[in-house]
Design an enzyme around this catalytic site. Structure first.
Site, PDB file in Angstrom:
ATOM      1  N   LYS A 192      40.150  39.836  40.788  1.00 46.28           N
ATOM      2  CA  LYS A 192      39.219  38.941  41.487  1.00 46.28           C
ATOM      3  C   LYS A 192      39.166  39.416  42.933  1.00 46.28           C
ATOM      4  O   LYS A 192      39.937  38.964  43.786  1.00 46.28           O
ATOM      5  CB  LYS A 192      39.686  37.498  41.374  1.00 46.28           C
ATOM      6  CG  LYS A 192      38.643  36.481  41.822  1.00 46.28           C
ATOM      7  CD  LYS A 192      39.088  35.068  41.449  1.00 46.28           C
ATOM      8  CE  LYS A 192      38.181  34.002  42.037  1.00 46.28           C
ATOM      9  NZ  LYS A 192      36.871  33.903  41.416  1.00 46.28           N
TER      10      LYS A 192
HETATM   11  N1  PPE Z   1      33.606  34.894  36.352  1.00 46.05           N
HETATM   12  C1  PPE Z   1      33.432  35.041  37.678  1.00 46.05           C
HETATM   13  C2  PPE Z   1      32.640  36.188  38.179  1.00 46.05           C
HETATM   14  C3  PPE Z   1      33.982  34.089  38.542  1.00 46.05           C
HETATM   15  O1  PPE Z   1      33.797  34.226  39.859  1.00 46.05           O
HETATM   16  C4  PPE Z   1      34.694  32.995  38.030  1.00 46.05           C
HETATM   17  C5  PPE Z   1      35.285  31.974  38.937  1.00 46.05           C
HETATM   18  C6  PPE Z   1      34.866  32.896  36.633  1.00 46.05           C
HETATM   19  C7  PPE Z   1      34.313  33.875  35.834  1.00 46.05           C
HETATM   20  C8  PPE Z   1      35.676  31.795  36.013  1.00 46.05           C
HETATM   21  O2  PPE Z   1      37.051  31.979  36.253  1.00 46.05           O
HETATM   22  P1  PPE Z   1      38.062  30.746  36.375  1.00 46.05           P
HETATM   23  O3  PPE Z   1      37.704  30.032  37.621  1.00 46.05           O
HETATM   24  O4  PPE Z   1      39.407  31.365  36.409  1.00 46.05           O
HETATM   25  O5  PPE Z   1      37.861  29.885  35.177  1.00 46.05           O
HETATM   26  N2  PPE Z   1      34.563  31.749  40.108  1.00 46.05           N
HETATM   27  C9  PPE Z   1      35.212  31.071  41.196  1.00 46.05           C
HETATM   28  C10 PPE Z   1      34.475  31.275  42.486  1.00 46.05           C
HETATM   29  C11 PPE Z   1      33.217  30.548  42.686  1.00 46.05           C
HETATM   30  C12 PPE Z   1      32.661  30.729  44.081  1.00 46.05           C
HETATM   31  O6  PPE Z   1      31.432  30.509  44.232  1.00 46.05           O
HETATM   32  O7  PPE Z   1      33.399  31.052  45.009  1.00 46.05           O
HETATM   33  C13 PPE Z   1      35.469  29.615  40.860  1.00 46.05           C
HETATM   34  O8  PPE Z   1      34.916  29.080  39.913  1.00 46.05           O
HETATM   35  O9  PPE Z   1      36.298  29.013  41.545  1.00 46.05           O
END
Ligand code: PPE
Length: 312
Positions: A159
């Site tokens: 990330k």
């Molecule tokens: N894909 C991406 C590209 C992504 O950024 C997130 C989280 C996810 C999948 C889902 O992952 P998880 O949160 O572990 O279930 N995106 C984070 C950032 C959002 C933002 O705008 O900043 C979030 O949901 O916190």
């Protein structure tokens, strides 16, 4: 506009929100050298509790390792404890926690190795990611003309801040065209994920989600859905998904820390299923939010209380 909280954690100390600034020649500014996390702290009947803290800290440590930031300077335990302490110091009941490790000020040039690693943790109140109605009504989205990055370009399991330049292209294009989010395909043309969410596709009672090899972030909400689907006896496969399966699906929904479980009601103006939240998304939401609101037992130990239990 972000509403400031009192303090931000920086390299082991709490500093005033307004003091958490960096030099414009910090490595991260020119070269995108950061890794971060997004974590929700929920107000539960037993007080504020952080959702899947261990898993988020682990992914942060993994992201650092992938980018050769081996020594963040803090152990996983210290980082987790700092996040809990930050929520306590800011006296938050519920909030979104954003730890960031970045390469700071020192040398210029692509090689980051000699620049210091600065670790920050901030928190603030963050409401519904895709709008207030989204969780119940679903959102209108498009398939993006931008692909997710190819496997051998930017590592999707990390990330990293730089990954979000791709996300921004997806998001801006979607918004410019009147959609609330875009779904990106991978470079083979298969469904990958949203700009900030993983995706699930339901057809004939079976859930499909792209495998980790499809340039997706290994979402922690995604993982929670895998566990809940198993428990509910809903078949779920991690498999490559052709774009057109989206259009003929009974249900499609997003998952993410910010987005939680958000149903999708149309894609490219094609109505998905009944055009509103479907039964599978609703069942999963009920279990997911049930753990948070206390109507379901926290049988997986997903919640870490912010205030240690009395006598513990
Ligand atoms: N894909 C991406 C590209 C992504 O950024 C997130 C989280 C996810 C999948 C889902 O992952 P998880 O949160 O572990 O279930 N995106 C984070 C950032 C959002 C933002 O705008 O900043 C979030 O949901 O916190």
């Amino acid at each position: 506009m972000l509403t400031p909280t009192d303090k931000i954690w920086h390299n082991g100390r709490f500093i005033p929100w307004a003091d958490a600034t960096i030099h414009v020649l910090s490595h991260v500014v020119s070269y995108g050298t950061s890794i971060f996390e997004g974590i929700r702290c929920y107000s539960t009947p037993a007080g504020p509790a952080v959702f899947r803290l261990r898993e988020h800290v682990r992914r942060m440590v993994d992201s650092a390792k992938i980018y050769r930031m081996e020594n963040l300077g803090y152990s996983a335990e210290q980082l987790g404890e700092a996040m809990l302490e930050l929520v306590r110091v800011n006296q938050m009941e519920s909030c979104y926690i954003r730890p960031i490790a970045l390469r700071g000020y020192g040398e210029m040039g692509v090689n980051p190795s000699n620049n210091p690693i600065d670790v920050y943790i901030a928190c603030w109140s963050w409401g519904k990611y895709l709008g207030d109605e989204a969780l119940a009504e679903g959102v209108d989205v498009c398939v993006s003309s931008w692909n997710r990055f190819a496997p051998n370009t930017l590592p999707a399991l990390a990330k990293a801040g730089a990954n979000y330049m791709n996300s921004q292209l997806i998001k801006m294009e979607a918004l410019a065209n009147g959609y609330s989010e875009g779904i990106a395909l991978d470079t083979s043309g298969y469904v990958s994920e949203g700009s900030g969410e993983n995706i699930f596709v339901v057809r004939d009672g079976k859930i499909h989600t792209p495998p980790l090899g499809a340039s997706v972030l290994p979402g922690i909400t995604r993982d929670s859905i895998l566990a809940l689907a198993r428990e509910l006896g809903i078949p779920l496969v991690e498999t490559i998904i052709p774009r057109e399966l989206l259009y003929i699906a009974d249900e499609v929904f997003f998952s993410g820390t910010a987005a939680e479980i958000t149903p999708i009601r149309s894609i490219d103006k094609i109505k998905i299923g009944s055009g509103r939240r479907g039964p599978v998304a609703e069942k999963l939401q009920k279990e997911f939010f049930g753990v948070i609101n206390g109507s379901r037992a926290d049988r997986y130990g997903w919640l870490t209380p912010v205030h240690a239990a009395v006598g513990a």
